[in-house]
Design an enzyme around this catalytic site. Structure first.
Site, PDB file in Angstrom:
ATOM      1  N   ASP A 190       0.849  -1.185   0.000  1.00 50.83           N
ATOM      2  CA  ASP A 190       0.000   0.000   0.000  1.00 50.83           C
ATOM      3  C   ASP A 190       0.891   1.243   0.000  1.00 50.83           C
ATOM      4  OD1 ASP A 190      -2.286   1.512   0.067  1.00 50.83           O
ATOM      5  OD2 ASP A 190      -2.979   0.809   2.024  1.00 50.83           O
TER       6      ASP A 190
ATOM      7  N   GLU B 176       2.787   4.628  -4.324  1.00 54.92           N
ATOM      8  CA  GLU B 176       2.835   5.398  -5.576  1.00 54.92           C
ATOM      9  C   GLU B 176       4.190   6.090  -5.819  1.00 54.92           C
ATOM     10  OE1 GLU B 176      -0.852   4.031  -4.777  1.00 54.92           O
ATOM     11  OE2 GLU B 176       0.232   5.363  -3.428  1.00 54.92           O
TER      12      GLU B 176
ATOM     13  N   ASP C 299      -8.848   2.991  -2.639  1.00 48.50           N
ATOM     14  CA  ASP C 299      -9.878   3.565  -1.769  1.00 48.50           C
ATOM     15  C   ASP C 299     -11.099   4.036  -2.563  1.00 48.50           C
ATOM     16  OD1 ASP C 299      -7.950   3.077   0.089  1.00 48.50           O
ATOM     17  OD2 ASP C 299      -7.368   5.174   0.346  1.00 48.50           O
TER      18      ASP C 299
END
Length: 831
Positions: free
Chosen positions: A483, A486, A562
């Site tokens: 997670d 990025e 999300d």
């Protein structure tokens, strides 16, 4: 500061970490002001007139006055085009060395003064001014790339050719790519005259034309789709900040991979460039302007890096197989990972975990895995455990595993910058963290507070990071989910990531975050996968990642991130899975119920039913959102969710088969309904249903209050799996969709391997149409290791009123057979 920055600033500054995130944003801005000098005046360059061509294996190099184009056709039929000397390697997308060239390819003069490369599967024609046409063997044009244009510092002697002097269709500057500041001393890989001059990287633009009837798909994970409408799509992996729904772009996992489907044929184009960019799409129009077709268009703009791309042509199945051959076969998840997963950010302690798992068992609901989010970590620090709340995590994991439920752990890349912390001290000693232009560790703010970031583009760092997963395995975890990769650094304003001037190894070539950003999650996935493989070589690693790039499928899958709770979020979930599958990542799924809020019982159930037919079947929610256990939504929802869970368990042999077929062929588990019928224009526009493999068509309910829904059928006979009633396609039918189920149809003649009542495999055979053969495949997974699975193929046909099931290479099917779906006019007998 734009509107999103303002909203983020209001959200973040009011929190405990608000001041840190504000300080981090200013620090990032100052770092880039120093590390990325402003651009000076620029001039445009185009290839200019052709000067000649030199043959090479698989094609050749076409020389122009101010550039050159290398065209190479591989033995598998993939076409590589590289401008200004760009080569296929090095590349983060390719699995290994560039495939061998097709030695039978010819380079020969074309009729307009240009050149063409002719192969068995495709012809590439290069015009005298640099336009490139990709044609079928029959001469039909699938794609036409107009002469490219570079923007380079005005002092570069190679930057001649002012805007507008581009010959046959060279486009001038403008649109969403103009006037973007940036540029430092990073060397542009493979660049020629305009690659890197006095610290400024050349930007480039390529405009393309496709057929008027063409439809665009892909570009990684997009909330709008799966068909990509007119508009601009940014190529920059981004945490949208909070949640997303259709219309939000970009998201976590972008890829410069387009799949273009038209009557003339299907092709995939991949721009092998990891820099920030934008793809602007415009669908064509047939009969526009005095009866003439207006072709579809695509404009690709990149902020730097090489102009190189691959094109693969053929039917969709062949195209995705070629893409997998180029970028790597998809990893096969262990069979347990194809079951149902439950996750939550907010499990209070190990006793709550026990209570949740016990709730599933008491209600006889199958649960394959439970995921622990950042709340189980000590102060949110990666590779730690909060022993006050989880005093015996290995014991808990062993206890749950005995009952058939495995634990999966979140892993974030950010490491708390805390001297005395084991991970930070180890990393600092080995100099593994990203540094800025002045040589200082880049600091950001993530969940543990002020943090540093490993440079996964360095093989040495990947080796170090992979070894850290030993701690996760010792805690009893069976898999990981990546997670915040990025990568994210909380920011009160601006881009919530690392400074663009941050330095990266890039496999020893050196460069900055502009080139490394989009491949950061991919390189982290590689580090985790290779680490798990080295630590447990007898087991297939289970890993899925929020961010990534082309080639992520080699290491695992992804999920929606999300997604907002709401019916729009439900629709976005399906778009993401189908888009990722067509970009080469077949294993993915959404957060059932949405991440952010409290879904209504109806919304939760419809989301649950959709996800039960998707590769990754997982409920998940934020710490402030509502619960996601099925019994929290009332008895009716519990009853229907239990039915969906039982059906998923029954279809597990089919999912295992699809997983192994994906590795062998590159075909996604969940496929658009046009997969086998790409010339059916009505199917190309169908976005509310999908094929699960070749056998099943799933039509989820995506609208509130719907108890019936219209379904577009492909050609052939399809059986409603609930009623057995037959329907003939192509065409549209209206089917019942009560709260208890969503419409699922089976293709006539299909063989679907399912779990029998005794736990063994049986064959569910859907009655073939008289005069037509059907069939199916069963892959028997011998376990969660690396043994070669047995593959069994079956053929079906209707003969003399009997359904005949034949096994390849054997006299009998070898498995119990259950015939279903009898058409009214046919009453076959099973043999």
């Amino acid at each position: 500061m734009d509107a999103r920055d303002l909203v983020r600033s209001v959200k973040v500054v009011g929190t405990a970490r608000g001041l840190r995130s504000l300080r981090s944003a200013w620090r990032r801005q100052r770092s880039d002001a120093v590390g990325l000098p402003r651009r000076g005046p620029e001039r445009a360059r185009v290839p200019g007139p052709v000067r000649g061509a030199d043959p090479q294996p698989g094609g050749g190099v076409v020389r122009f006055a101010r550039s050159s184009l290398r065209v190479r056709v591989t033995a598998g039929g993939a076409v590589f085009c590289g401008w200004d000397g760009a080569e296929p390697e090095p590349s983060y997308a390719l699995e290994g060395p560039c495939p061998d060239a097709d030695e039978r390819v010819r380079l020969e003069p074309d009729t307009d003064g240009g050149w063409r490369v002719v192969s068995e599967r495709v012809t590439v024609a290069v015009s005298r001014t640099g336009a490139v046409e990709v044609r079928t063997p029959g001469g039909v044009v699938l794609r036409r790339d107009l002469p490219p244009r570079w923007w380079e510092p005005a002092g570069d002697p190679g930057a001649d050719g002012a805007p507008g002097n581009g010959g046959d269709g060279a486009a001038g500057r403008g649109g969403d790519g103009a006037q973007v500041n940036g540029g430092d001393g990073a060397q542009v890989n493979g660049a020629g005259p305009g690659g890197s001059v006095r610290g400024q990287a050349a930007r480039w633009e390529q405009r393309s034309q496709v057929a008027a009837d063409a439809r665009f798909f892909g570009l990684g994970g997009r909330a709008s789709g799966p068909r990509l409408r007119d508009g601009s799509y940014r190529l920059w992996n981004t945490d949208p900040g909070g949640s997303f729904e259709p219309g939000d772009d970009p998201l976590y996992l972008t890829m410069p991979v387009q799949l273009v489907v038209a009557d003339a044929g299907t092709h995939l184009v991949f721009h092998d460039n990891s820099w920030d960019g934008t793809v602007t799409l415009r669908e064509g129009e047939e009969g526009a302007g005095s009866g003439h077709d207006r072709p579809g268009g695509c404009r690709t703009w990149m902020e730097g890096g090489p102009l190189r791309y691959w094109v693969i042509v053929g039917p969709p199945a062949r195209v995705l197989q070629g893409w997998a051959a180029l970028t790597g076969a998809p990893a096969v998840p262990p069979s347990w990972a194809l079951g149902y997963h439950h996750a939550r950010w907010g499990f209070g302690d190990q006793e709550e975990v026990r209570r949740v798992v016990a709730g599933y068992r008491e209600r006889d609901l199958p649960l394959s895995a439970l995921h622990l989010d950042i709340d189980h970590l000590a102060g949110h620090r990666v590779f730690t455990v909060d022993t006050a709340r989880f005093p015996d995590l290995p014991g808990l994991a062993a206890e749950l595993r005995r009952g058939g439920t495995r634990l999966v752990s979140i892993v974030d890349p950010a490491v708390k910058a805390e001297p005395g912390g084991a991970v930070y001290d180890s990393g600092s000693a080995q100099d593994v963290f990203v540094r800025d232009a002045r040589g200082r560790e880049v600091r950001g703010v993530v969940w543990p507070g002020e943090a540093v970031f490993p440079d996964f583009t360095d093989p040495r760092v990947r080796k170090w990071w992979g070894g850290l997963y030993a701690e996760r395995l010792e805690q009893g975890f069976a898999g990981v989910w990546h997670d915040m990769n990025e990568p994210v650094s909380f920011a009160a304003f601006g881009d919530p990531t690392l400074p663009r001037s941050a330095r990266h190894a890039l496999e020893g070539r050196g460069g900055d975050h502009r080139e490394a950003h989009n491949v950061y999650g991919l390189a982290m996935a590689r580090a985790g996968y290779e680490g798990l493989l080295e630590l447990r070589p007898e087991e297939r690693p289970f890993l899925f990642s929020r961010s990534g790039w082309a080639g992520l499928q080699r290491y695992g899958g992804s999920w929606s991130g999300d997604v907002a709770t709401g019916w729009a979020g439900l629709r976005a979930s399906l778009s993401l899975v189908l888009g990722l599958g067509l970009s080469g990542v077949p294993y993915s799924g959404p957060d059932v119920g949405g991440f952010t809020g409290s879904p209504s019982p109806e919304l939760y159930l419809r989301w649950f039913q959709l996800a039960s037919y998707l590769p990754l079947f997982r409920t998940h929610s934020a710490i402030w959102a509502g619960r996601r256990e099925p019994w929290e939504f009332g008895e009716q929802v519990l009853t229907h969710a239990a039915a969906a869970l039982r059906e998923r368990r029954r279809l597990l042999p089919y999912f295992v088969t699809l997983a192994h077929e994906a590795r062998r062929t590159g075909a996604p588990y969940a496929r658009p309904v046009w997969w086998r019928w790409p010339k059916d224009r009505a199917l190309r526009d169908c976005e509310d249903a999908f094929l699960l493999g070749d056998a099943l068509l799933v039509a989820p309910v995506l609208e509130e209050g719907a108890v019936r829904r219209s379904v577009r059928l492909p050609r052939g006979r399809w059986y409603d799996t609930a009623t057995g009633r037959a329907y003939e396609g192509p065409g549209r039918v209206v089917l019942d969709a009560p709260l208890s189920r969503v419409p699922v149809l089976a293709r006539a003649g299909a063989v679907v391997p399912v779990a029998g009542a005794d736990g063994g495999v049986e064959l569910e055979v859907w009655t073939p149409v008289r005069g037509r053969e059907g069939g199916g495949t069963l892959v028997l997974d011998p376990g969660d290791g690396w043994e070669t699975p047995e593959t069994v193929r079956f053929a079906t046909r209707l003969r003399g009123g009997e359904v005949v099931v034949e096994r390849e290479g054997a006299a009998e099917p070898g498995y119990p057979v259950r015939v279903r779906g009898v058409a009214p006019e046919e009453r076959p007998r099973q043999r």
